[in-house]
Structures are given as structure tokens and as C-alpha cells.
Design a protein around this motif. Structure first.
Motif, PDB file in Angstrom:
ATOM      1  N   THR A 152      96.895  14.210  48.556  1.00  0.00           N
ATOM      2  CA  THR A 152      97.754  13.268  49.284  1.00  0.00           C
ATOM      3  C   THR A 152      99.197  13.357  48.796  1.00  0.00           C
ATOM      4  OG1 THR A 152      95.930  11.737  49.656  1.00  0.00           O
ATOM      5  CG2 THR A 152      98.153  10.831  49.797  1.00  0.00           C
ATOM      6  N   LEU A 153      99.382  13.386  47.476  1.00  0.00           N
ATOM      7  CA  LEU A 153     100.734  13.430  46.912  1.00  0.00           C
ATOM      8  C   LEU A 153     101.390  14.792  47.090  1.00  0.00           C
ATOM      9  CD1 LEU A 153     100.367  11.339  43.635  1.00  0.00           C
ATOM     10  CD2 LEU A 153     101.074  10.622  45.917  1.00  0.00           C
ATOM     11  N   GLN A 154     100.602  15.854  47.008  1.00  0.00           N
ATOM     12  CA  GLN A 154     101.173  17.190  47.239  1.00  0.00           C
ATOM     13  C   GLN A 154     101.735  17.295  48.645  1.00  0.00           C
ATOM     14  OE1 GLN A 154      98.749  20.649  45.852  1.00  0.00           O
ATOM     15  NE2 GLN A 154      97.479  19.096  44.847  1.00  0.00           N
ATOM     16  N   GLN A 155     101.020  16.732  49.600  1.00  0.00           N
ATOM     17  CA  GLN A 155     101.478  16.773  50.982  1.00  0.00           C
ATOM     18  C   GLN A 155     102.733  15.921  51.168  1.00  0.00           C
ATOM     19  OE1 GLN A 155      97.951  15.495  53.069  1.00  0.00           O
ATOM     20  NE2 GLN A 155      97.072  17.557  53.129  1.00  0.00           N
ATOM     21  N   TYR A 156     102.812  14.821  50.439  1.00  0.00           N
ATOM     22  CA  TYR A 156     103.979  13.945  50.571  1.00  0.00           C
ATOM     23  C   TYR A 156     105.191  14.526  49.840  1.00  0.00           C
ATOM     24  CZ  TYR A 156     107.006   9.861  50.384  1.00  0.00           C
ATOM     25  OH  TYR A 156     108.087   9.021  50.512  1.00  0.00           O
ATOM     26  N   PHE A 157     105.009  14.871  48.567  1.00  0.00           N
ATOM     27  CA  PHE A 157     106.128  15.341  47.753  1.00  0.00           C
ATOM     28  C   PHE A 157     106.537  16.776  48.070  1.00  0.00           C
ATOM     29  CE2 PHE A 157     104.361  12.315  44.374  1.00  0.00           C
ATOM     30  CZ  PHE A 157     105.264  11.316  44.693  1.00  0.00           C
ATOM     31  N   LYS A 158     105.631  17.556  48.694  1.00  0.00           N
ATOM     32  CA  LYS A 158     105.855  18.994  48.882  1.00  0.00           C
ATOM     33  C   LYS A 158     106.018  19.689  47.529  1.00  0.00           C
ATOM     34  CE  LYS A 158     105.855  18.495  53.346  1.00  0.00           C
ATOM     35  NZ  LYS A 158     104.703  18.936  54.143  1.00  0.00           N
ATOM     36  N   LEU A 159     105.197  19.285  46.573  1.00  0.00           N
ATOM     37  CA  LEU A 159     105.185  19.875  45.245  1.00  0.00           C
ATOM     38  C   LEU A 159     103.781  20.389  44.955  1.00  0.00           C
ATOM     39  CD1 LEU A 159     107.135  17.069  43.328  1.00  0.00           C
ATOM     40  CD2 LEU A 159     108.065  19.263  44.088  1.00  0.00           C
ATOM     41  N   ASP A 160     103.629  21.155  43.880  1.00  0.00           N
ATOM     42  CA  ASP A 160     102.298  21.640  43.549  1.00  0.00           C
ATOM     43  C   ASP A 160     101.511  20.546  42.815  1.00  0.00           C
ATOM     44  OD1 ASP A 160     102.963  21.661  40.809  1.00  0.00           O
ATOM     45  OD2 ASP A 160     103.545  23.769  40.851  1.00  0.00           O
ATOM     46  N   ALA A 161     100.277  20.842  42.452  1.00  0.00           N
ATOM     47  CA  ALA A 161      99.387  19.829  41.880  1.00  0.00           C
ATOM     48  C   ALA A 161      99.920  19.264  40.568  1.00  0.00           C
ATOM     49  CB  ALA A 161      97.993  20.423  41.676  1.00  0.00           C
ATOM     50  N   ASN A 162     100.366  20.139  39.661  1.00  0.00           N
ATOM     51  CA  ASN A 162     100.868  19.673  38.368  1.00  0.00           C
ATOM     52  C   ASN A 162     102.128  18.838  38.531  1.00  0.00           C
ATOM     53  OD1 ASN A 162      98.821  20.924  36.929  1.00  0.00           O
ATOM     54  ND2 ASN A 162      99.975  22.819  36.644  1.00  0.00           N
ATOM     55  N   GLU A 163     103.037  19.292  39.394  1.00  0.00           N
ATOM     56  CA  GLU A 163     104.279  18.555  39.613  1.00  0.00           C
ATOM     57  C   GLU A 163     104.008  17.184  40.225  1.00  0.00           C
ATOM     58  OE1 GLU A 163     107.245  22.391  40.418  1.00  0.00           O
ATOM     59  OE2 GLU A 163     106.107  21.493  42.061  1.00  0.00           O
ATOM     60  N   SER A 164     103.098  17.144  41.212  1.00  0.00           N
ATOM     61  CA  SER A 164     102.771  15.875  41.866  1.00  0.00           C
ATOM     62  C   SER A 164     102.115  14.901  40.893  1.00  0.00           C
ATOM     63  CB  SER A 164     101.843  16.127  43.060  1.00  0.00           C
ATOM     64  OG  SER A 164     102.462  16.948  44.023  1.00  0.00           O
ATOM     65  N   LEU A 165     101.221  15.408  40.039  1.00  0.00           N
ATOM     66  CA  LEU A 165     100.553  14.572  39.050  1.00  0.00           C
ATOM     67  C   LEU A 165     101.571  13.947  38.101  1.00  0.00           C
ATOM     68  CD1 LEU A 165      98.223  13.540  37.261  1.00  0.00           C
ATOM     69  CD2 LEU A 165      98.077  15.843  36.280  1.00  0.00           C
ATOM     70  N   LEU A 166     102.451  14.760  37.572  1.00  0.00           N
ATOM     71  CA  LEU A 166     103.434  14.275  36.610  1.00  0.00           C
ATOM     72  C   LEU A 166     104.395  13.282  37.255  1.00  0.00           C
ATOM     73  CD1 LEU A 166     103.981  14.824  33.614  1.00  0.00           C
ATOM     74  CD2 LEU A 166     105.749  16.444  34.315  1.00  0.00           C
ATOM     75  N   LEU A 167     104.831  13.572  38.472  1.00  0.00           N
ATOM     76  CA  LEU A 167     105.759  12.675  39.145  1.00  0.00           C
ATOM     77  C   LEU A 167     105.118  11.329  39.441  1.00  0.00           C
ATOM     78  CD1 LEU A 167     108.498  12.132  40.369  1.00  0.00           C
ATOM     79  CD2 LEU A 167     107.760  13.315  42.459  1.00  0.00           C
ATOM     80  N   ALA A 168     103.834  11.334  39.816  1.00  0.00           N
ATOM     81  CA  ALA A 168     103.133  10.076  40.088  1.00  0.00           C
ATOM     82  C   ALA A 168     103.122   9.183  38.855  1.00  0.00           C
ATOM     83  CB  ALA A 168     101.705  10.369  40.546  1.00  0.00           C
ATOM     84  N   ILE A 169     102.856   9.758  37.697  1.00  0.00           N
ATOM     85  CA  ILE A 169     102.805   8.971  36.463  1.00  0.00           C
ATOM     86  C   ILE A 169     104.202   8.487  36.084  1.00  0.00           C
ATOM     87  CG2 ILE A 169     102.216   9.056  34.008  1.00  0.00           C
ATOM     88  CD1 ILE A 169     100.003  11.024  34.719  1.00  0.00           C
ATOM     89  N   ILE A 200     108.758  21.403  33.799  1.00  0.00           N
ATOM     90  CA  ILE A 200     108.652  20.669  35.068  1.00  0.00           C
ATOM     91  C   ILE A 200     109.651  19.515  35.074  1.00  0.00           C
ATOM     92  CG2 ILE A 200     107.154  19.251  36.514  1.00  0.00           C
ATOM     93  CD1 ILE A 200     104.792  20.878  35.579  1.00  0.00           C
ATOM     94  N   ILE A 201     109.745  18.803  33.940  1.00  0.00           N
ATOM     95  CA  ILE A 201     110.664  17.672  33.840  1.00  0.00           C
ATOM     96  C   ILE A 201     112.106  18.148  33.996  1.00  0.00           C
ATOM     97  CG2 ILE A 201     111.519  15.861  32.303  1.00  0.00           C
ATOM     98  CD1 ILE A 201     108.676  15.779  31.081  1.00  0.00           C
TER      99      ILE A 201
END
Length: 660
Positions: free
Chosen positions: A134-151, A184-185
Motif C-alpha cells: 500500500t505504501l509503495q504504491q502511494y510513496f512510489k518508493l521501494d519496500a525498504n524506503e517505504s518502511l523507513l518513511l512510515a516509521i 536511504i535517510i
């Protein structure tokens, strides 16, 4: 969700439970804060909520996107606890809307809660797959990037800022492991997703200061308002060039499927709206262009600014449209002359054999618009490595035979600007090709390359140097496009210069040699296609072109008539060799210069090598090089030549013969 009934809120012990809310730092801009407000009675609670609504804060979303302000008053119990109470109440009122219509926020909260002490274990990663998608589709980022951004987002909503220590504490891992996510940061900071709060450095972590990070407020607002992922820019463009680069990067993001067509076009609308102060934007708005045509125009302008005077039209369309059929449809409009950019004479098409290889370039009208807008493309092309300015060419004295010298003098007179323009006019009036193509051929080291440079210097023309090795690539069809682009760039660059530059193909053997019989080889097909394009361009050339070759016998006969002037450079005669030796090494006596000229049938290039070795030796050893050492250098240089021994065995014997 905490029970937020008035009875529950009346109990002070409930406040601690409400503090968990990750949304409490976001305050309503127009809310009422009075230390006298208490929630001990239901009527007072309702009165507070009604007073806030009366000020126009109807939807909780509106509260959350307003200015962020955390209450910290220590002497006002009501002021301190008002925020979490109100926000939880507002969320409770809208809880059905949140759960049904905000999957992005749900996914962020879910990942945040599951990440607690997870150490990012394999089980954790498997459990959040659905939320991650869900977040990858929203952010247009990969799995690791989306995970880190969510937190990051969740921690910020809960604690106002994020640092690596907080991140490590939540995940339950060491600070050292968190440093694995530093790239990533750093990338988030570079592209504007995160900002660094440098004024709130709290402690040192692994030798570096721990920095507080802030998630871009536009992004957080978009999530809370349930809007699409916004285009994030760290700072607004300072000038038109930064704006053009932003437009270009939008296309790159579409190429990488990070954004879709609707977002790229809506972003451009916003860019042009907030940057309407730039003259080019104002002039562009005067034309009745669709937003996608404005994108194409600005994209081609950016390519021209960076020194590429034509653009691959199909690739540009790929940078706009998700749909392949839409790309072909729009391309066809360009080819049919139906596109508004074509109709309004802002862009012109450069025909190619394949439709998808179509190039486009700015028209004279477009270049005038750029100049009127304060954009002189020539000064932005000065950094190009392939452009050699006449003032950067060092003057050199060259010695040639009478035949070469006469032809060189003729060329120098012809390409002086006044004579060249007069010649072009005369040839054009008579229906003849107005350009000049010159082929310099002969043995290596005879001065072909240097005379081209000196002609540019003497006639005050820039030299556009073509790297022949760049003309051939492993990709089918690309080499032909590169050769075509060389001439396209030359034409475009010529429009913005006071005098025609010289297009210089040095050591052009690889592209003007005899065409091969086609035997099914892709290499043979590519080489023949390159030569066909080159022949076609030479046929219609209107500038000044100089090519050099060492292998005149291998040239394709079709090129014979394409070169108006063909000058053969012979190895220097004995007399000229002696003159070159004396010119390069003036400390030689006339007798020594004649001796070297007789012993070694060197070209000017080889004598230059001896000169360089002599200078290096004097630098290394701190003393002048004697004649015997120079003879040694000559012997080394003549590895593939026979010393003119005339029956004598050694150099010394030759010297004795010369003295007799």
C-alpha cells in the motif's frame, strides 16, 4: 481507540491513555486555549467543541494541516492536556471516514505498531507485506524506503521530531544497525522528503552528532488529507534554469514509474503557476498550448541549455505518458504537423528512418523567444568539452611544402567570415551547395590535426570536435542517431554564434572507409547505415567541416565528391625536416639540424616527440641535453623505421659521413 465519552474524559486518569495518539502535536490553528477550561462536566466539553466548530474548524483534517504548535505551559493544566483530548475526540467523530478512506494512514500506523521491538526480523517483514505494498504504491518508493518513511512519519507525529536514537529504540536494535539505513535517510534529505533540524543537535552517535529530522510537512498533510503523494521540492527555483531542471526531473521520475501522467501534468501546472515571474513562463503562457505541449517545449529547452540541441521525441513522450498507445498517438500528431508546437513554429521535426527515432529541435522563432527571455544558450554551451574556443588554441608555426602551403592559404582566405558569407550567398544564388567540406589526408604526424586547429584560431572560429569512438555503440540503431545528432547539434549551435564553427572529424577513417558487403552482420549494417547518414548530411551541409584521415586508399568512393577540398600532406622533405629541427630545437647548429634531417626521415609529429623528451630530461636531471642524447632519443623513436644509413652501420659512422 481510547474511549472518549464525556464521562471517560472527566476522569483525569484517562489523560495518560490519550497521550499515545500519534496525532496530538498537530493543533487546530483557530482553536480556543484557556487555562480555565476543564472537562470535568459534559456540558463544558460540548461547549468547547462547539466553540471550535463555530470558528470554522469543521473537519478534523482542517485542524491537522494547520500550523503545528505543541502546548508546553507548565502552569496551565488545561492548556497542556487540551490537545490530545480534542484530537482524539475529533478522530473518534471521524473514525469511520479514517478506517474506510485513508488506507495510507492505516498502513503507516500498522507498520509502526508492528515495528516495535521487531528488529526488522523476517517475521515482521512478512507480516507487513500488505501494508508495505500500500505504501509503495502511494510513496512510489521501494519496500525498504517505504518502511523507513512510515516509521519516520509515525514517530514525528508522536514526538514532533525524529533522530536515529529514537528510531533504534522503537525498532529495538542497536544504533550501529540503524546506520545501515543512513544512505536511504541521506537520499530522503537530498530529495526533500526529510529536512534536517540542525539547531537541535542533542548527542553524539558513532562519532557524529545526532541530528533531528523533520518529515516534509506537505507530505504529512497530503497523507492526513487523503491526497495523492505530492511532488516535493526542497526550495522553490531561484531562476529559470532551476525550473527547467525540475521539469526535466519530472520526466525522469515518470520514466522510472515513480509518478504517473496525471501527477506529472498537475505538477507542471503548479510549477508554472508559482513561477509565473519568469519571462519564459510568461511568454509560454501567451501561446495556446496544452500542458503536455508546455512540458515538451520546456524539456527541449532544458536539453538545449545543457548543450544538446536536439531531443529524442519518443523518449520525451515516454517521460509524460503512461500509455504506450498514447505515446504513439501523440508522436503521429507531430509527424503529421498537427501538434500545436509544430503549428506555432516552436519545434521542428528532424526526420529519421524509424518513427521511434524521431528527433525534434527548437526553431529559429523559439530561439528568439529564449533570447528575449534572457536565455542565451551559447554561453551555457561554453562548458561543453567538444567545443574548443579559438583563444584557447596556442599559436604554432608549421612548416609545409609549397603544394600544401598554397592550398592552406587558400582555405584560410576562404573561411574568413566576410569571404565565407559572400561565397555562401553567391553559391546559393546559383543553386549550389553553400557549405565547405575539407578532407586532409596523408601519413600520421604530417600536421593535419594541427592545421585544422590553427585555421580555427586564425579565422576566429570555434572548433566543434567530434569524438569518432562515441559514434559507435553496441546498441542497435543508436549509432545512426548519434551521427545524426552531431549535425543537428552543429546546426543549432551555429544559429547562436556570430560565426559558423568548424565541425571537426579527426581521424575519420572509421566512418568514411569503404562500405562493406552485407552478410547479415549487425555490425556491417550499422557501419553502412552510419556512412549513409554521413553522406546525406554532407550533401546538404551548409557550414564548415574538416575531416582528417591517414588511410586515403580505404575511403569509400562516394565520399570523393562530398569533399570540396582534398589536401594531401606529404612527409617533410630533407630541407623542411632540417627547418623543423631548427624550429623545435633552436640550440642546434645548422650542421646538426641537417645531420638529423638526413639521418632520420621523421615527420613533424615525431620531431615533436624528440622535443618533448628533451624537455622532460632537462627537467628531471637539471642540465641541458647534449647532441649525443638527442641522437639516442631519435634512435628510440625510429623503432619502426630504418635509419638512413646508406651502407653505414652506426649513427656515429653516419655522422662522419655527413661531416665529409
Amino acid at each position: 481507540m481510547v474511549d472518549v465519552s464525556p464521562e471517560r474524559l472527566a476522569n483525569a486518569s484517562a489523560y495518560k491513555q490519550m497521550q499515545f495518539s500519534p496525532l496530538w502535536p498537530y493543533l487546530p490553528k483557530n482553536s480556543v486555549h484557556h487555562s480555565s477550561i476543564r472537562f470535568s462536566q459534559e456540558g463544558q466539553y460540548q461547549l468547547f467543541f462547539q466553540s471550535v466548530m463555530a470558528r470554522g474548524c469543521i473537519s478534523w483534517n482542517k485542524y491537522l494541516i494547520s500550523d503545528r504548535q505543541k502546548l508546553t505551559s507548565k502552569n496551565s493544566y488545561g492548556r497542556h492536556d487540551l490537545t490530545p483530548i480534542f484530537l482524539i475526540f475529533a478522530i473518534q467523530i471521524k473514525k469511520m471516514e479514517i478506517k474506510q478512506d485513508n488506507p495510507t494512514l492505516d498502513a503507516i500506523i500498522s507498520i509502526y505498531e508492528q515495528a516495535k521491538d521487531s528488529k526488522f526480523s523476517q517475521g515482521f517483514l512478512e507480516s507487513i507485506q500488505k501494508d508495505s505494498i500500500t505504501l509503495q504504491q502511494y510513496f512510489k518508493l521501494d519496500a525498504n524506503e517505504s518502511l523507513l518513511l512510515a516509521i519516520f512519519i509515525a514517530i514525528q507525529l508522536e514526538e514532533a521530531t525524529v533522530d536515529l536514537q529514537k528510531l533504534a529504540a522503537h525498532i529495538g536494535c542497536s544504533k550501529l544497525k540503524i546506520l545501515l539505513f543512513k544512505p536511504i535517510i541521506d537520499n530522503f534529505c537530498q530529495i526533500g522528503i526529510l529536512d534536517i533540524d540542525k539547531m537541535q543537535i542533542r548527542l553524539r552517535l558513532m562519532g557524529n552528532r545526532s541530528i533531528n529530522y523533520l518529515v516534509n510537512k506537505t507530505l504529512v498533510d497530503a497523507i492526513l488529507e487523503q491526497n495523492p503523494m505530492p511532488v516535493i521540492n526542497k526550495t522553490p527555483p531561484n531562476d529559470i534554469f532551476e525550473l527547467l531542471e525540475l521539469v526535466y526531473k519530472l520526466g525522469l521520475e515518470r520514466d522510472d514509474d515513480k509518478i504517473d501522467t496525471s501527477r506529472i501534468l498537475s505538477s507542471l501546472v503548479e510549477y508554472l503557476k508559482v513561477n509565473s515571474q519568469f519571462p519564459l513562463v510568461q511568454k509560454l503562457n501567451d501561446f495556446n498550448l496544452d500542458i503536455q505541449d508546455k512540458f515538451i517545449f520546456l524539456h527541449v529547452v532544458w536539453k538545449a541549455v545543457t548543450g544538446y540541441f536536439s531531443d529524442d521525441l519518443f523518449r520525451t513522450l515516454e517521460g509524460i505518458y503512461d500509455s504506450s498507445s498514447k505515446r504513439f498517438s501523440e508522436l503521429q500528431k507531430f509527424l503529421d504537423g498537427e501538434n500545436k508546437l509544430i503549428k506555432q513554429d516552436l519545434i521542428e521535426i528532424i526526420p529519421t528512418a524509424m518513427t521511434t527515432d524521431t528527433e525534434c529541435q527548437l526553431t529559429d522563432k523559439a530561439y528568439q523567444i529564449l533570447r528575449d527571455s534572457g536565455l542565451n544558450l551559447k554561453k551555457f554551451a561554453e562548458h561543453r568539452k567538444d567545443i574548443i574556443k579559438p583563444q584557447d588554441i596556442k599559436e604554432k608555426t608549421l612548416i609545409f611544402g609549397e603544394s600544401e602551403l598554397n592550398q592552406i592559404n587558400t582555405l584560410e582566405k576562404l573561411i574568413q567570415e566576410s569571404a565565407f558569407l559572400e561565397m555562401q550567398t553567391r553559391l546559393t544564388d546559383k543553386g549550389l551547395q553553400p557549405g565547405i567540406s575539407i578532407l586532409l589526408h596523408g601519413a600520421p604526424g604530417t600536421g593535419k590535426t594541427e592545421i585544422a586547429r590553427q585555421l580555427a584560431r586564425k579565422t576566429n572560429r570555434e572548433l566543434m570536435h567530434v569524438n569518432i569512438s562515441d559514434c559507435k555503440t553496441m546498441w542497435f540503431g543508436e549509432s545512426e542517431k548519434i551521427v545524426k545528432k552531431i549535425f543537428t547539434d552543429y546546426k543549432a549551435y551555429s544559429k547562436d554564434t556570430k560565426t559558423h564553427p568548424i565541425l571537426f572529424f579527426n581521424e575519420a577513417d572509421a566512418i568514411i572507409s569503404k562500405r562493406k558487403e552485407l552478410r547479415g552482420s549487425n555490425v556491417e549494417q550499422t557501419e553502412n547505415a552510419i556512412q549513409n547518414i554521413l553522406l546525406e548530411e554532407l550533401e546538404n551541409f551548409q557550414g564548415i567541416l574538416i575531416a582528417t584521415t591517414n588511410l586515403i586508399n580505404n575511403i569509400d568512393p562516394a565520399f570523393d565528391r562530398r569533399f570540396l577540398f582534398k589536401i594531401k600532406f606529404h612527409p617533410p622533405t630533407l630541407v623542411n625536416r632540417a627547418s623543423i629541427w631548427k624550429l623545435k630545437l633552436p640550440e642546434l647548429t645548422n650542421k646538426q639540424a641537417n645531420q638529423l634531417a638526413q639521418l632520420f626521415s621523421f615527420t613533424g609529429g615525431q620531431i615533436d616527440n624528440i622535443y618533448r623528451k628533451k624537455e622532460i630530461a632537462e627537467l628531471l636531471y637539471g642540465k641541458s641535453v647534449d647532441f649525443e642524447t638527442i641522437l639516442g632519443f631519435c634512435k628510440e623513436e625510429s623503432l619502426h623505421q630504418t635509419v638512413n644509413s646508406i651502407g653505414f652501420r652506426t649513427i656515429k659512422q653516419n655522422l662522419i659521413q655527413c661531416e665529409m
